[in-house]
Design an enzyme around this catalytic site. Structure first.
Site, PDB file in Angstrom:
ATOM      1  N   ALA A 123       0.842  -1.199   0.000  1.00 33.00           N
ATOM      2  CA  ALA A 123       0.000   0.000   0.000  1.00 33.00           C
ATOM      3  C   ALA A 123       0.873   1.243   0.000  1.00 33.00           C
ATOM      4  CB  ALA A 123      -0.925   0.015   1.207  1.00 33.00           C
ATOM      5  N   ILE A 124       0.364   2.267  -0.660  1.00 31.96           N
ATOM      6  CA  ILE A 124       1.003   3.582  -0.708  1.00 31.96           C
ATOM      7  C   ILE A 124      -0.018   4.590  -0.195  1.00 31.96           C
ATOM      8  CG2 ILE A 124       1.966   5.364  -2.238  1.00 31.96           C
ATOM      9  CD1 ILE A 124       3.782   2.892  -1.995  1.00 31.96           C
ATOM     10  N   GLU A 161      -2.139 -12.293  -4.626  1.00 31.26           N
ATOM     11  CA  GLU A 161      -3.522 -12.249  -5.085  1.00 31.26           C
ATOM     12  C   GLU A 161      -3.921 -10.782  -5.166  1.00 31.26           C
ATOM     13  OE1 GLU A 161      -3.003 -16.117  -2.962  1.00 31.26           O
ATOM     14  OE2 GLU A 161      -2.861 -14.068  -2.186  1.00 31.26           O
ATOM     15  N   ASN A 219      -9.189  -4.559  -9.504  1.00 28.72           N
ATOM     16  CA  ASN A 219      -8.123  -3.590  -9.236  1.00 28.72           C
ATOM     17  C   ASN A 219      -7.167  -3.498 -10.434  1.00 28.72           C
ATOM     18  OD1 ASN A 219      -6.151  -1.922  -8.221  1.00 28.72           O
ATOM     19  ND2 ASN A 219      -6.030  -2.945  -6.236  1.00 28.72           N
ATOM     20  N   TYR A 259       1.632  -4.781 -11.458  1.00 25.06           N
ATOM     21  CA  TYR A 259       2.231  -6.110 -11.315  1.00 25.06           C
ATOM     22  C   TYR A 259       2.679  -6.662 -12.669  1.00 25.06           C
ATOM     23  CZ  TYR A 259      -0.029  -5.664  -6.747  1.00 25.06           C
ATOM     24  OH  TYR A 259      -0.440  -5.213  -5.525  1.00 25.06           O
TER      25      TYR A 259
END
Length: 148
Positions: free
Chosen positions: A71-72, A104, A109, A116
């Site tokens: 997370a950012i 996962e 998203n 990715y």
């Protein structure tokens, strides 16, 4: 900007980012447990000007890394900070002998999935109803760290 191991003293900021990032955030206890009790866990922070702006966790089992979370902070999204964090951690894990990584990601998203894919992950399957908050499917992605 630097990537460093996460410490318990980071958890107040980590929880702020976690709650701003996920509809089903991890609890503080879950992070404490990961940092203090899970021998397979590796957690890292992305720091900018002395402030934690992101984090990434994974489990290192045999030669594989299972990414648990990335997370950012909202103010830093869309600036490739997540890519910087992930590339740095991937390089560290290569140096530790990790050969493959998996994760996962919510099927919906697309921003994360594109990141990715840019990093070399490929879709390998689907976990139906994986997410407990809304039963959304998860796309399983793998990366061979020995390639490229």
């Amino acid at each position: 900007m630097r990537v460093r191991p996460m410490k318990e003293s980071d958890l107040k900021r980590i929880m702020e980012i976690e709650h701003a990032s996920f509809s089903a955030p991890w609890s503080l206890h879950a992070f404490i447990s990961e940092l203090s009790e899970n021998e397979y866990a590796r957690y890292f922070c992305l720091e900018l000007d002395g402030q934690v702006i992101g984090y990434m966790g994974l489990w290192f089992i045999l030669e594989e890394g299972h990414i648990t979370n990335v997370a950012i902070a909202p103010d830093y999204r869309g600036q490739r900070k997540g890519e910087i964090l992930m590339r740095s951690v991937m390089q560290m894990m290569r140096q530790e002998g990790m050969e493959r990584m998996t994760l996962e990601v919510r099927a919906s998203n697309t921003v994360a999935r594109k990141l990715y894919e840019r990093l070399g992950f490929g879709a390998a399957g689907v976990r139906k109803g994986y997410y407990s908050d809304n039963r959304e499917d998860a796309v399983i992605m793998w990366l061979d760290l020995q390639e490229g």
